[in-house]
Design an enzyme around this catalytic site. Sequence first.
Site, PDB file in Angstrom:
ATOM      1  CG  ASP A   7      -1.746   1.253   1.380  1.00 20.54           C
ATOM      2  OD1 ASP A   7      -2.391   1.616   0.379  1.00 20.54           O
ATOM      3  OD2 ASP A   7      -1.756   1.895   2.448  1.00 20.54           O
ATOM      4  CB  SER A   8       0.243   4.778  -0.693  1.00 12.91           C
ATOM      5  OG  SER A   8      -0.957   4.842   0.052  1.00 12.91           O
ATOM      6  CE1 TYR A  39       2.801   5.519  -3.247  1.00 14.89           C
ATOM      7  CE2 TYR A  39       1.658   3.713  -4.333  1.00 14.89           C
ATOM      8  CZ  TYR A  39       2.782   4.213  -3.706  1.00 14.89           C
ATOM      9  OH  TYR A  39       3.876   3.400  -3.559  1.00 14.89           O
ATOM     10  N   GLY A  40      -2.814   9.118  -3.658  1.00 10.44           N
ATOM     11  CA  GLY A  40      -4.145   9.512  -4.129  1.00 10.44           C
ATOM     12  C   GLY A  40      -4.241  10.862  -4.803  1.00 10.44           C
ATOM     13  CB  CYS A  71      -3.155   0.895  -2.382  1.00 10.54           C
ATOM     14  SG  CYS A  71      -3.232   2.640  -2.804  1.00 10.54           S
ATOM     15  CG  ASN A  72      -9.543   1.118  -2.811  1.00  9.36           C
ATOM     16  OD1 ASN A  72     -10.460   0.482  -3.288  1.00  9.36           O
ATOM     17  ND2 ASN A  72      -9.191   1.010  -1.537  1.00  9.36           N
ATOM     18  CB  THR A  73      -4.689   5.203  -5.212  1.00  8.86           C
ATOM     19  OG1 THR A  73      -5.534   5.778  -4.207  1.00  8.86           O
ATOM     20  CG2 THR A  73      -4.240   6.264  -6.172  1.00  8.86           C
ATOM     21  CD  GLU A 150      -1.388   8.525   6.516  1.00  7.51           C
ATOM     22  OE1 GLU A 150      -0.279   8.764   6.965  1.00  7.51           O
ATOM     23  OE2 GLU A 150      -1.613   7.685   5.620  1.00  7.51           O
ATOM     24  CB  CYS A 182      -9.754   4.997   0.361  1.00 10.06           C
ATOM     25  SG  CYS A 182      -8.199   5.532   1.107  1.00 10.06           S
ATOM     26  CB  THR A 183      -6.799   0.258   2.059  1.00 15.45           C
ATOM     27  OG1 THR A 183      -5.717   1.070   1.603  1.00 15.45           O
ATOM     28  CG2 THR A 183      -7.168  -0.746   0.992  1.00 15.45           C
ATOM     29  CG  HIS A 184      -5.875   5.613   4.709  1.00 15.27           C
ATOM     30  ND1 HIS A 184      -5.132   5.196   3.634  1.00 15.27           N
ATOM     31  CD2 HIS A 184      -5.012   6.262   5.529  1.00 15.27           C
ATOM     32  CE1 HIS A 184      -3.877   5.586   3.797  1.00 15.27           C
ATOM     33  NE2 HIS A 184      -3.778   6.238   4.942  1.00 15.27           N
TER      34      HIS A 184
HETATM   35  N1  DGL Z   1      -4.735   3.676   0.914  1.00 19.79           N
HETATM   36  C1  DGL Z   1      -4.825   4.435  -0.305  1.00 19.79           C
HETATM   37  C2  DGL Z   1      -5.998   3.913  -1.162  1.00 19.79           C
HETATM   38  O1  DGL Z   1      -6.571   2.896  -0.876  1.00 19.79           O
HETATM   39  C3  DGL Z   1      -5.046   5.887  -0.040  1.00 19.79           C
HETATM   40  C4  DGL Z   1      -3.899   6.654   0.495  1.00 19.79           C
HETATM   41  C5  DGL Z   1      -3.132   7.403  -0.556  1.00 19.79           C
HETATM   42  O2  DGL Z   1      -3.624   8.408  -1.076  1.00 19.79           O
HETATM   43  O3  DGL Z   1      -2.032   6.985  -0.824  1.00 19.79           O
HETATM   44  O4  DGL Z   1      -6.366   4.507  -2.128  1.00 19.79           O
END
Ligand code: DGL
Length: 260
Positions: A7-8, A39-40, A71-73, A150, A182-184
Amino acid sequence: MAIGVFDSGIGGLTVFKSIADSFPEADIYYLGDTARVPYGNKSKETIIRYSVECGSYLYHNYNIDALVIACNTASSYAYDVLKKILPIPVVGVVLPGSLSAVKTTKNNKIGVIGTTATVKSGSYVNAIKNLNPQVEVFQKACPLLVPLVEEGWIEGEITEAIVKKYLDDVVDKNIDTLILGCTHYPVLKDVIKKLYPDINVVDSSDAIIDFIRETGINLKENSVRHIFITDESSSFETLKNLLVGDVKTEKIELSDLCSL
Ligand code: DGL
């Protein structure tokens, strides 16, 4: 056999937890690219480059037998590329989340929340429409939710107000199902459920488990757990302790990742 997960940053720990809970004997190698998160808000080219570096690092150094893009992104932009360049099964989060939502919705109205890049990619809209063209999809980018998680602001008045500000728009469309794209965001699930108790919340960290099972790799191993990060991060440590407990975090050099 081992699973690699990246993940990011910290968001993928929700996926790590879910995999570790479902496959307690699996060997899991996790990489959080904390030096380059988020990454988003990056471009497609950058997201693909970073994702390829993370996936290749795990593959070349730890001999993983399957890769999970937690990570969805990264899943939205780099799934096809990683699938093409790595000779192992690759599992992203977009298809599992979409499938679970399509199975869940009764009124064919699904909301998707994610990073700006995930929403811009249209990955969920495409995946859902492929599964069922009748479904209407309402997307919303929620860029402030990642820094909230975060910072550890996972409950309370301010967090609820921000979640509400983003989600009211989507919920007003009469959706009955919401994908946490988004995994957050699973960390904010309690807040979301408190605000919108009638909405079905789809969390891809749960939805991904069947897809991992389908790779057919032997997950009965030695419960080896390794977590790597590309830069020190106190919020990573806090969430790691909360979600996965006592697994040591090792810092790797970003130059090792980039030199592949
Ligand atoms: N965890 C990332 C996702 O699932 C989001 C965090 C990021 O922007 O890197 O998209």
